[in-house]
Motif scaffolding. Structure first.
Motif, PDB file in Angstrom:
ATOM      1  N   ILE A   1       0.704  -1.255  -0.084  1.00 36.01           N
ATOM      2  CA  ILE A   1       0.093   0.056   0.108  1.00 36.01           C
ATOM      3  C   ILE A   1       0.987   1.244   0.154  1.00 36.01           C
ATOM      4  O   ILE A   1       1.865   1.289   0.631  1.00 36.01           O
ATOM      5  CB  ILE A   1      -0.833  -0.063   1.304  1.00 36.01           C
ATOM      6  N   ARG A   2       0.384   2.204  -0.874  1.00 33.63           N
ATOM      7  CA  ARG A   2       1.262   3.460  -0.884  1.00 33.63           C
ATOM      8  C   ARG A   2       0.530   4.441  -0.267  1.00 33.63           C
ATOM      9  O   ARG A   2      -0.742   4.881  -0.670  1.00 33.63           O
ATOM     10  CB  ARG A   2       1.679   3.789  -2.241  1.00 33.63           C
ATOM     11  N   LEU A   3       0.716   5.126   0.928  1.00 31.60           N
ATOM     12  CA  LEU A   3      -0.054   6.044   1.597  1.00 31.60           C
ATOM     13  C   LEU A   3       0.391   7.321   1.016  1.00 31.60           C
ATOM     14  O   LEU A   3       1.652   7.592   0.723  1.00 31.60           O
ATOM     15  CB  LEU A   3       0.377   5.991   3.235  1.00 31.60           C
ATOM     16  N   GLU A   4      -0.568   8.382   0.775  1.00 34.55           N
ATOM     17  CA  GLU A   4      -0.250   9.668   0.478  1.00 34.55           C
ATOM     18  C   GLU A   4       0.421  10.481   1.573  1.00 34.55           C
ATOM     19  O   GLU A   4       0.371  10.156   2.903  1.00 34.55           O
ATOM     20  CB  GLU A   4      -1.477  10.241  -0.086  1.00 34.55           C
ATOM     21  N   PRO A   5       1.016  11.332   1.269  1.00 30.36           N
ATOM     22  CA  PRO A   5       1.767  12.141   2.439  1.00 30.36           C
ATOM     23  C   PRO A   5       1.108  13.256   3.056  1.00 30.36           C
ATOM     24  O   PRO A   5       1.215  13.602   4.171  1.00 30.36           O
ATOM     25  CB  PRO A   5       2.813  13.246   1.599  1.00 30.36           C
ATOM     26  N   ASN A   6      -0.166  13.869   2.553  1.00 28.65           N
ATOM     27  CA  ASN A   6      -1.271  14.394   3.496  1.00 28.65           C
ATOM     28  C   ASN A   6      -1.961  13.555   4.345  1.00 28.65           C
ATOM     29  O   ASN A   6      -2.227  12.432   4.265  1.00 28.65           O
ATOM     30  CB  ASN A   6      -2.158  15.114   2.573  1.00 28.65           C
ATOM     31  N   HIS A   7      -1.878  14.200   5.584  1.00 27.13           N
ATOM     32  CA  HIS A   7      -2.708  13.516   6.708  1.00 27.13           C
ATOM     33  C   HIS A   7      -4.253  13.958   6.893  1.00 27.13           C
ATOM     34  O   HIS A   7      -4.436  14.945   6.284  1.00 27.13           O
ATOM     35  CB  HIS A   7      -2.080  14.272   7.987  1.00 27.13           C
ATOM     36  N   PHE A   8      -5.058  13.095   7.337  1.00 25.31           N
ATOM     37  CA  PHE A   8      -6.297  13.250   7.587  1.00 25.31           C
ATOM     38  C   PHE A   8      -6.471  13.063   9.025  1.00 25.31           C
ATOM     39  O   PHE A   8      -5.980  12.270   9.684  1.00 25.31           O
ATOM     40  CB  PHE A   8      -7.191  11.928   6.809  1.00 25.31           C
ATOM     41  N   VAL A   9      -7.112  14.270   9.703  1.00 24.17           N
ATOM     42  CA  VAL A   9      -7.455  14.312  11.055  1.00 24.17           C
ATOM     43  C   VAL A   9      -8.690  14.035  11.466  1.00 24.17           C
ATOM     44  O   VAL A   9      -9.674  14.577  10.845  1.00 24.17           O
ATOM     45  CB  VAL A   9      -6.976  15.954  11.619  1.00 24.17           C
ATOM     46  N   LEU A  10      -8.856  13.233  12.502  1.00 24.39           N
ATOM     47  CA  LEU A  10     -10.054  12.783  12.784  1.00 24.39           C
ATOM     48  C   LEU A  10     -10.155  12.739  14.439  1.00 24.39           C
ATOM     49  O   LEU A  10      -9.097  12.813  15.206  1.00 24.39           O
ATOM     50  CB  LEU A  10     -10.645  11.258  12.378  1.00 24.39           C
ATOM     51  N   THR A  11     -11.267  12.886  14.959  1.00 26.69           N
ATOM     52  CA  THR A  11     -11.528  13.031  16.478  1.00 26.69           C
ATOM     53  C   THR A  11     -11.950  11.834  17.054  1.00 26.69           C
ATOM     54  O   THR A  11     -12.708  11.184  16.557  1.00 26.69           O
ATOM     55  CB  THR A  11     -12.704  13.996  17.031  1.00 26.69           C
ATOM     56  N   ILE A  12     -11.033  11.112  18.030  1.00 30.35           N
ATOM     57  CA  ILE A  12     -11.315   9.809  18.664  1.00 30.35           C
ATOM     58  C   ILE A  12     -11.562   9.925  19.991  1.00 30.35           C
ATOM     59  O   ILE A  12     -11.021  10.855  20.737  1.00 30.35           O
ATOM     60  CB  ILE A  12     -10.231   8.766  18.026  1.00 30.35           C
ATOM     61  N   SER A  13     -11.982   8.726  20.521  1.00 25.16           N
ATOM     62  CA  SER A  13     -11.973   8.798  22.078  1.00 25.16           C
ATOM     63  C   SER A  13     -10.704   8.605  22.743  1.00 25.16           C
ATOM     64  O   SER A  13      -9.690   7.877  22.171  1.00 25.16           O
ATOM     65  CB  SER A  13     -13.078   7.694  22.620  1.00 25.16           C
ATOM     66  N   THR A  14     -10.531   8.870  23.943  1.00 29.30           N
ATOM     67  CA  THR A  14      -9.006   8.565  24.647  1.00 29.30           C
ATOM     68  C   THR A  14      -8.944   7.115  24.875  1.00 29.30           C
ATOM     69  O   THR A  14      -7.867   6.730  24.824  1.00 29.30           O
ATOM     70  CB  THR A  14      -9.107   9.550  25.705  1.00 29.30           C
TER      71      THR A  14
END
Length: 216
Positions: free
Chosen positions: A63-76
């Protein structure tokens, strides 16, 4: 209904493959939620049976991951599990979760047919026990309630007659894509039942039976 208690949350940045992001975008439309909501929906499932270190190493070569990040909110609670896994695997969590999520979505069969995705407000009338389970799952996993409803409707109804300890019912108002509302309407007509009863059968199957995704 009152605003759900999401508990303590934090941010997680991950990298995704192009194919995974495209499927995430379509899945988000299908469920009527955000991209982050879709990722969390599947990540909760992935973390119940995560890939081994050997599996992750294999993913790195495929798998080739893109350099840009995706930000999401998750529980602690979830980030704690991710931190432990990241340390055990010796891989940064943005990359580790990126591979896991990308692999999952690349393999996932996502319906890409054109539908009416306009938001529709619906009323659910469910048993108090079922409502409690729905809200608990939503709060514990930081997954929108409407995603649980849309998914359950897409999986179809429980074929038997639901059984609860009490006969107390409560109403829930939520929004789903128009095509989900149309499924509820058409299937309830075909089954000669009220729309709220059909939707409650779908939810009962997923929350109250061992075959359900949200059963515990």
């Amino acid at each position: 209904m009152a605003k759900l208690n999401r508990g303590k949350t934090t941010k997680l940045s991950i990298r995704l493959s192009v194919t995974a992001r495209q499927k995430i975008e379509m899945a988000a439309k299908n469920l009527g939620i955000s991209l982050g909501g879709v990722i969390l929906f599947e990540l909760t499932k992935i973390m119940k049976n995560p890939p081994s270190l050997a599996d992750v190493e294999e993913l790195k070569s495929k798998i080739r991951l893109e350099p840009n990040h995706f930000v999401l909110t998750i529980s602690t609670q979830l980030i704690d599990k991710i931190n432990v896994m990241s340390e055990d695997y010796g891989t940064k969590k943005n990359v580790l979760i990126g591979y896991m999520v990308s692999d999952h979505f690349e393999k996932l069969d996502v319906d890409n047919e054109e539908k009416d995705f306009e938001s529709k407000r619906i009323m659910l009338q469910v048993n108090e026990t079922l409502k409690k389970k729905m809200i608990e799952y939503s709060e514990e996993n930081y997954i929108p309630l409407n995603a649980l409803v849309s998914y359950s409707v897409l999986q179809g109804p429980y074929e038997g007659f639901p059984s609860y300890e009490t006969d107390v019912t409560e109403q829930i108002f939520t929004k789903v894509p128009e095509y989900i509302g149309q499924i509820i309407k058409e299937e309830s007509i075909e089954g000669n039942m009220r729309e709220h009863f059909y939707s409650s059968l779908c939810l009962f199957k997923q929350f109250m039976t061992p075959e359900g995704r949200f059963y515990k």
